[in-house]
Write a protein that holds these residues in place. Structure first.
Motif, PDB file in Angstrom:
ATOM      1  N   GLU A 178      14.433  39.811  57.516  1.00 25.26           N
ATOM      2  CA  GLU A 178      15.753  39.790  58.366  1.00 25.26           C
ATOM      3  C   GLU A 178      16.561  37.908  57.205  1.00 25.26           C
ATOM      4  O   GLU A 178      15.934  37.271  57.025  1.00 25.26           O
ATOM      5  CB  GLU A 178      15.482  38.753  59.466  1.00 25.26           C
ATOM      6  CG  GLU A 178      17.188  38.226  60.191  1.00 25.26           C
ATOM      7  CD  GLU A 178      16.607  37.744  61.565  1.00 25.26           C
ATOM      8  OE1 GLU A 178      17.520  37.354  61.915  1.00 25.26           O
ATOM      9  OE2 GLU A 178      15.793  37.937  62.303  1.00 25.26           O
ATOM     10  N   ILE A 184      18.611  35.204  55.886  1.00 29.34           N
ATOM     11  CA  ILE A 184      18.570  34.417  56.335  1.00 29.34           C
ATOM     12  C   ILE A 184      20.052  33.490  55.488  1.00 29.34           C
ATOM     13  O   ILE A 184      19.380  33.940  54.873  1.00 29.34           O
ATOM     14  CB  ILE A 184      18.438  33.718  57.355  1.00 29.34           C
ATOM     15  CG1 ILE A 184      16.901  34.113  57.855  1.00 29.34           C
ATOM     16  CG2 ILE A 184      18.715  31.931  57.963  1.00 29.34           C
ATOM     17  CD1 ILE A 184      15.541  32.864  58.441  1.00 29.34           C
ATOM     18  N   PRO A 185      21.641  34.442  56.443  1.00 28.63           N
ATOM     19  CA  PRO A 185      22.692  33.538  55.151  1.00 28.63           C
ATOM     20  C   PRO A 185      22.537  31.703  55.080  1.00 28.63           C
ATOM     21  O   PRO A 185      22.158  31.317  55.715  1.00 28.63           O
ATOM     22  CB  PRO A 185      23.667  34.225  55.550  1.00 28.63           C
ATOM     23  CG  PRO A 185      23.304  35.218  57.137  1.00 28.63           C
ATOM     24  CD  PRO A 185      22.121  34.753  57.390  1.00 28.63           C
ATOM     25  N   ARG A 186      22.675  31.670  53.681  1.00 22.62           N
ATOM     26  CA  ARG A 186      22.646  30.516  53.887  1.00 22.62           C
ATOM     27  C   ARG A 186      24.101  29.206  55.193  1.00 22.62           C
ATOM     28  O   ARG A 186      23.300  28.456  55.137  1.00 22.62           O
ATOM     29  CB  ARG A 186      23.065  30.210  52.621  1.00 22.62           C
ATOM     30  CG  ARG A 186      22.590  30.764  51.110  1.00 22.62           C
ATOM     31  CD  ARG A 186      23.009  29.666  50.094  1.00 22.62           C
ATOM     32  NE  ARG A 186      21.925  30.397  48.926  1.00 22.62           N
ATOM     33  CZ  ARG A 186      20.996  29.516  48.151  1.00 22.62           C
ATOM     34  NH1 ARG A 186      20.751  28.447  49.209  1.00 22.62           N
ATOM     35  NH2 ARG A 186      19.941  30.336  47.233  1.00 22.62           N
ATOM     36  N   GLU A 187      24.982  29.819  55.127  1.00 24.11           N
ATOM     37  CA  GLU A 187      25.604  29.636  55.825  1.00 24.11           C
ATOM     38  C   GLU A 187      25.028  28.967  57.334  1.00 24.11           C
ATOM     39  O   GLU A 187      25.534  28.080  58.513  1.00 24.11           O
ATOM     40  CB  GLU A 187      27.103  30.110  56.568  1.00 24.11           C
ATOM     41  CG  GLU A 187      26.778  31.512  56.723  1.00 24.11           C
ATOM     42  CD  GLU A 187      26.697  32.407  55.690  1.00 24.11           C
ATOM     43  OE1 GLU A 187      27.373  33.436  55.795  1.00 24.11           O
ATOM     44  OE2 GLU A 187      26.624  31.736  53.990  1.00 24.11           O
ATOM     45  N   GLU A 188      23.601  30.345  57.058  1.00 24.92           N
ATOM     46  CA  GLU A 188      22.987  30.016  58.606  1.00 24.92           C
ATOM     47  C   GLU A 188      21.393  28.871  59.725  1.00 24.92           C
ATOM     48  O   GLU A 188      21.416  29.439  59.880  1.00 24.92           O
ATOM     49  CB  GLU A 188      23.040  31.192  59.499  1.00 24.92           C
ATOM     50  CG  GLU A 188      24.190  32.414  59.705  1.00 24.92           C
ATOM     51  CD  GLU A 188      23.882  34.004  60.537  1.00 24.92           C
ATOM     52  OE1 GLU A 188      22.567  33.916  60.547  1.00 24.92           O
ATOM     53  OE2 GLU A 188      24.999  34.212  59.845  1.00 24.92           O
ATOM     54  N   LEU A 189      21.454  28.206  58.142  1.00 21.57           N
ATOM     55  CA  LEU A 189      20.087  27.697  58.190  1.00 21.57           C
ATOM     56  C   LEU A 189      20.630  26.673  58.985  1.00 21.57           C
ATOM     57  O   LEU A 189      20.872  26.226  58.666  1.00 21.57           O
ATOM     58  CB  LEU A 189      20.451  27.439  56.221  1.00 21.57           C
ATOM     59  CG  LEU A 189      20.073  28.259  55.146  1.00 21.57           C
ATOM     60  CD1 LEU A 189      19.844  27.553  53.955  1.00 21.57           C
ATOM     61  CD2 LEU A 189      18.295  28.793  55.389  1.00 21.57           C
ATOM     62  N   THR A 190      19.046  25.981  59.391  1.00 20.37           N
ATOM     63  CA  THR A 190      19.801  25.410  60.410  1.00 20.37           C
ATOM     64  C   THR A 190      18.475  24.133  59.744  1.00 20.37           C
ATOM     65  O   THR A 190      17.628  24.504  58.261  1.00 20.37           O
ATOM     66  CB  THR A 190      18.393  25.748  61.780  1.00 20.37           C
ATOM     67  OG1 THR A 190      17.583  26.296  61.402  1.00 20.37           O
ATOM     68  CG2 THR A 190      19.102  26.331  62.629  1.00 20.37           C
ATOM     69  N   HIS A 223      15.162  25.812  59.198  1.00 19.39           N
ATOM     70  CA  HIS A 223      14.506  26.815  58.304  1.00 19.39           C
ATOM     71  C   HIS A 223      14.280  25.441  57.638  1.00 19.39           C
ATOM     72  O   HIS A 223      13.380  26.883  56.352  1.00 19.39           O
ATOM     73  CB  HIS A 223      16.606  27.627  58.367  1.00 19.39           C
ATOM     74  CG  HIS A 223      16.181  28.710  59.573  1.00 19.39           C
ATOM     75  ND1 HIS A 223      17.388  29.142  59.809  1.00 19.39           N
ATOM     76  CD2 HIS A 223      15.361  29.657  59.439  1.00 19.39           C
ATOM     77  CE1 HIS A 223      18.032  29.555  60.402  1.00 19.39           C
ATOM     78  NE2 HIS A 223      16.223  30.030  60.725  1.00 19.39           N
TER      79      HIS A 223
END
Length: 153
Positions: A94, A96-102, A105
């Motif tokens: 899956e 994980i787009p950079r803008e969705e990194l927590t 992550h």
């Protein structure tokens, strides 16, 4: 080389082996065509998920295989003193787009260490880094004790 004994690794032993290492071989497929590549990873033993940092160019063969719907396999192994251990994780990658990194992550990808050396066919500026998570549907491990007598012959 003879086998003396083979056993399955326990959950704790699988977690320990994945935690000790930072590289493995990722195998992908597209139709009936296989593709395997060494990769760096981080492992979250609590969630039993692997975090992969894949480096490629937009037109690369790796990128084409990563986009396939076929399950991915990650193999991590070690050998020493007549004992061979391996873990195989099978599941779907899956992105994980950079803008969705927590923050969580980022911590996991921080454990995906870079190799001591890097060899690329292209300039670093032409390479893209994509971040993936592998949440294994299957996570298994084996230990093989090699028969030392047959190894020395």
């Amino acid at each position: 080389m003879g086998l003396d004994q083979q056993t399955e690794l326990s959950r704790d032993e699988i977690d320990a082996l994945l935690g000790r290492h930072e590289t493995g071989v990722l195998s992908l497929a597209r139709g009936d065509e296989p593709y395997a590549v060494p990769i760096s990873y981080g492992y979250d033993a609590d969630d039993r998920q692997l975090y992969l940092r894949l480096v490629s160019t937009p037109e690369s063969e790796k990128r084409q295989f990563v986009r396939s719907d076929a399950p991915a396999r990650l193999v991590v192994y070690e050998e020493g003193d007549g004992i061979y251990e391996s873990v195989v994780a099978i599941g779907t990658l899956e992105e994980i787009p950079r803008e969705e990194l927590t923050v969580e992550h980022v911590e996991q990808y921080g454990d995906a260490k870079r190799p001591l050396f890097e060899i690329w066919g292209q300039a670093k500026s032409d390479l893209d880094v994509e971040l993936y998570r592998l949440d294994p549907e299957t996570l298994s491990g084996h230990r093989i004790f090699l028969d030392r007598d047959s190894v020395s012959q």
